[in-house]
Design a protein around this motif. Sequence first.
Motif, PDB file in Angstrom:
ATOM      1  N   LYS A 101       0.831  -1.216   0.000  1.00 48.76           N
ATOM      2  CA  LYS A 101       0.000   0.000   0.000  1.00 48.76           C
ATOM      3  C   LYS A 101       0.864   1.263   0.000  1.00 48.76           C
ATOM      4  O   LYS A 101       0.569   2.226  -0.724  1.00 48.76           O
ATOM      5  CB  LYS A 101      -0.931   0.015   1.210  1.00 48.76           C
ATOM      6  CG  LYS A 101      -1.864   1.242   1.212  1.00 48.76           C
ATOM      7  CD  LYS A 101      -2.775   1.302   2.409  1.00 48.76           C
ATOM      8  CE  LYS A 101      -3.765   2.447   2.289  1.00 48.76           C
ATOM      9  NZ  LYS A 101      -3.118   3.783   2.246  1.00 48.76           N
TER      10      LYS A 101
ATOM     11  N   TYR B 277       5.068 -12.222   0.607  1.00 45.09           N
ATOM     12  CA  TYR B 277       3.915 -12.330  -0.297  1.00 45.09           C
ATOM     13  C   TYR B 277       4.381 -12.809  -1.664  1.00 45.09           C
ATOM     14  O   TYR B 277       5.549 -12.645  -2.018  1.00 45.09           O
ATOM     15  CB  TYR B 277       3.211 -10.970  -0.426  1.00 45.09           C
ATOM     16  CG  TYR B 277       2.495 -10.575   0.841  1.00 45.09           C
ATOM     17  CD1 TYR B 277       1.123 -10.739   0.969  1.00 45.09           C
ATOM     18  CD2 TYR B 277       3.203 -10.067   1.920  1.00 45.09           C
ATOM     19  CE1 TYR B 277       0.473 -10.407   2.148  1.00 45.09           C
ATOM     20  CE2 TYR B 277       2.558  -9.728   3.108  1.00 45.09           C
ATOM     21  CZ  TYR B 277       1.192  -9.900   3.210  1.00 45.09           C
ATOM     22  OH  TYR B 277       0.543  -9.578   4.383  1.00 45.09           O
TER      23      TYR B 277
ATOM     24  N   LYS C 199      -4.031  -6.785  -7.977  1.00 45.13           N
ATOM     25  CA  LYS C 199      -4.250  -6.318  -6.611  1.00 45.13           C
ATOM     26  C   LYS C 199      -3.468  -7.157  -5.614  1.00 45.13           C
ATOM     27  O   LYS C 199      -3.010  -8.263  -5.921  1.00 45.13           O
ATOM     28  CB  LYS C 199      -5.733  -6.316  -6.251  1.00 45.13           C
ATOM     29  CG  LYS C 199      -6.417  -7.673  -6.233  1.00 45.13           C
ATOM     30  CD  LYS C 199      -7.887  -7.485  -5.865  1.00 45.13           C
ATOM     31  CE  LYS C 199      -8.660  -8.793  -6.013  1.00 45.13           C
ATOM     32  NZ  LYS C 199     -10.085  -8.613  -5.684  1.00 45.13           N
ATOM     33  N   SER C 200      -3.336  -6.594  -4.401  1.00 43.61           N
ATOM     34  CA  SER C 200      -2.640  -7.272  -3.312  1.00 43.61           C
ATOM     35  C   SER C 200      -3.582  -7.415  -2.122  1.00 43.61           C
ATOM     36  O   SER C 200      -4.396  -6.518  -1.853  1.00 43.61           O
ATOM     37  CB  SER C 200      -1.404  -6.477  -2.892  1.00 43.61           C
ATOM     38  OG  SER C 200      -0.829  -7.025  -1.722  1.00 43.61           O
ATOM     39  N   LEU C 201      -3.435  -8.536  -1.411  1.00 39.64           N
ATOM     40  CA  LEU C 201      -4.209  -8.777  -0.195  1.00 39.64           C
ATOM     41  C   LEU C 201      -3.337  -8.572   1.041  1.00 39.64           C
ATOM     42  O   LEU C 201      -3.574  -9.167   2.078  1.00 39.64           O
ATOM     43  CB  LEU C 201      -4.784 -10.205  -0.217  1.00 39.64           C
ATOM     44  CG  LEU C 201      -5.620 -10.547  -1.454  1.00 39.64           C
ATOM     45  CD1 LEU C 201      -6.131 -11.981  -1.376  1.00 39.64           C
ATOM     46  CD2 LEU C 201      -6.792  -9.575  -1.611  1.00 39.64           C
ATOM     47  N   GLU C 202      -2.339  -7.704   0.935  1.00 39.52           N
ATOM     48  CA  GLU C 202      -1.442  -7.421   2.057  1.00 39.52           C
ATOM     49  C   GLU C 202      -2.075  -6.384   2.987  1.00 39.52           C
ATOM     50  O   GLU C 202      -2.187  -5.209   2.636  1.00 39.52           O
ATOM     51  CB  GLU C 202      -0.091  -6.902   1.542  1.00 39.52           C
ATOM     52  CG  GLU C 202       0.897  -6.604   2.655  1.00 39.52           C
ATOM     53  CD  GLU C 202       2.236  -6.064   2.142  1.00 39.52           C
ATOM     54  OE1 GLU C 202       3.003  -5.584   2.963  1.00 39.52           O
ATOM     55  OE2 GLU C 202       2.488  -6.132   0.921  1.00 39.52           O
TER      56      GLU C 202
ATOM     57  N   LYS D 285      -0.747 -12.580  -2.591  1.00 37.11           N
ATOM     58  CA  LYS D 285      -1.258 -13.088  -1.320  1.00 37.11           C
ATOM     59  C   LYS D 285      -0.111 -13.504  -0.407  1.00 37.11           C
ATOM     60  O   LYS D 285       1.012 -13.695  -0.859  1.00 37.11           O
ATOM     61  CB  LYS D 285      -2.218 -14.254  -1.556  1.00 37.11           C
ATOM     62  CG  LYS D 285      -1.614 -15.463  -2.231  1.00 37.11           C
ATOM     63  CD  LYS D 285      -2.659 -16.532  -2.511  1.00 37.11           C
ATOM     64  CE  LYS D 285      -2.886 -17.409  -1.304  1.00 37.11           C
ATOM     65  NZ  LYS D 285      -3.724 -18.596  -1.641  1.00 37.11           N
TER      66      LYS D 285
ATOM     67  N   GLU E  15      -6.997  -4.896   0.991  1.00 39.73           N
ATOM     68  CA  GLU E  15      -7.069  -5.201  -0.446  1.00 39.73           C
ATOM     69  C   GLU E  15      -6.794  -3.924  -1.211  1.00 39.73           C
ATOM     70  O   GLU E  15      -7.508  -2.925  -1.061  1.00 39.73           O
ATOM     71  CB  GLU E  15      -8.451  -5.757  -0.805  1.00 39.73           C
ATOM     72  CG  GLU E  15      -8.551  -6.218  -2.243  1.00 39.73           C
ATOM     73  CD  GLU E  15      -9.878  -6.930  -2.539  1.00 39.73           C
ATOM     74  OE1 GLU E  15     -10.461  -6.633  -3.592  1.00 39.73           O
ATOM     75  OE2 GLU E  15     -10.323  -7.760  -1.723  1.00 39.73           O
ATOM     76  N   TRP E  16      -5.718  -3.949  -2.028  1.00 40.70           N
ATOM     77  CA  TRP E  16      -5.252  -2.736  -2.686  1.00 40.70           C
ATOM     78  C   TRP E  16      -5.041  -2.981  -4.177  1.00 40.70           C
ATOM     79  O   TRP E  16      -4.517  -4.010  -4.567  1.00 40.70           O
ATOM     80  CB  TRP E  16      -3.925  -2.274  -2.064  1.00 40.70           C
ATOM     81  CG  TRP E  16      -3.942  -2.329  -0.572  1.00 40.70           C
ATOM     82  CD1 TRP E  16      -3.303  -3.240   0.232  1.00 40.70           C
ATOM     83  CD2 TRP E  16      -4.674  -1.480   0.316  1.00 40.70           C
ATOM     84  NE1 TRP E  16      -3.581  -3.011   1.548  1.00 40.70           N
ATOM     85  CE2 TRP E  16      -4.425  -1.928   1.630  1.00 40.70           C
ATOM     86  CE3 TRP E  16      -5.510  -0.373   0.111  1.00 40.70           C
ATOM     87  CZ2 TRP E  16      -4.980  -1.310   2.749  1.00 40.70           C
ATOM     88  CZ3 TRP E  16      -6.076   0.237   1.236  1.00 40.70           C
ATOM     89  CH2 TRP E  16      -5.803  -0.227   2.529  1.00 40.70           C
ATOM     90  N   ASP E  17      -5.450  -2.033  -4.993  1.00 40.87           N
ATOM     91  CA  ASP E  17      -5.243  -2.129  -6.438  1.00 40.87           C
ATOM     92  C   ASP E  17      -3.774  -1.922  -6.773  1.00 40.87           C
ATOM     93  O   ASP E  17      -3.116  -1.036  -6.211  1.00 40.87           O
ATOM     94  CB  ASP E  17      -6.075  -1.070  -7.170  1.00 40.87           C
ATOM     95  CG  ASP E  17      -7.562  -1.377  -7.128  1.00 40.87           C
ATOM     96  OD1 ASP E  17      -7.926  -2.554  -6.958  1.00 40.87           O
ATOM     97  OD2 ASP E  17      -8.359  -0.411  -7.238  1.00 40.87           O
TER      98      ASP E  17
ATOM     99  N   ILE F 249      -3.056 -12.094  -8.404  1.00 39.55           N
ATOM    100  CA  ILE F 249      -3.343 -11.542  -7.082  1.00 39.55           C
ATOM    101  C   ILE F 249      -2.146 -11.816  -6.176  1.00 39.55           C
ATOM    102  O   ILE F 249      -1.591 -12.917  -6.186  1.00 39.55           O
ATOM    103  CB  ILE F 249      -4.590 -12.229  -6.465  1.00 39.55           C
ATOM    104  CG1 ILE F 249      -5.782 -12.212  -7.447  1.00 39.55           C
ATOM    105  CG2 ILE F 249      -4.958 -11.606  -5.124  1.00 39.55           C
ATOM    106  CD1 ILE F 249      -6.303 -10.861  -7.781  1.00 39.55           C
TER     107      ILE F 249
END
Length: 200
Positions: free
Chosen positions: A50, A146, A88-91, A106, A94-96, A104
């Motif tokens: 992010k 990730y 996107k990232s799930l770090e 993760k 959730e961010w584009d 993705i």
Amino acid sequence: MIAIIDYGAGNIKSLQSALTKLNLESCLTNDKQTITNSKAIILPGVGAFKDAIDALNQYGLVEILQQQAKIGKPILGICLGMQLLYEKSLENGEWDGLNILEGIIKRMDDSVKVPHMGWNTLAKQKQCSLLTNIDDQAFVYFVHSYYVDKMPADQLVSSCHYGVEIPAIVQKNNIFGMQFHPEKSGKNGLMLLKNFGEMI
């Protein structure tokens, strides 16, 4: 000249030193005109997804990176820089991402020690000129928590095993990614950067 995107994401002097050793001209920059005029782009990165994507937005570099990717300029993402290329990232939420590549980001499974830190081997998955003079199972240096998931299988160049199969090198046309740090990977890392330079 290779534009190394400078958006405050960690120490990137070692990357520039590696390129200099290979006689590849580069500059650290966040100037849009310099990026547009470059022959190729390297997007480095360490730290949080992010923070990195926010910084790219703050400098107005998201659109320019997307445009340069679209016109066919060689772009290499390294470590977090590779992850930023994806949808996107799930770090920590959730961010584009830059949405240049499909996939993705993760977190690794807790069945292994996270972060994945140290030397691991590259298993070749397909031929790519980036791998010229790189042996199968060559060692490179990783530092990450990730990884990219749900990416197209035909874009996987090399992988490493760490709890799961982790995409280590990816390619889609003019877009390349390395999940590890080539600038910290000894002669194998220098060879990979040299091969990228020769593709420009």
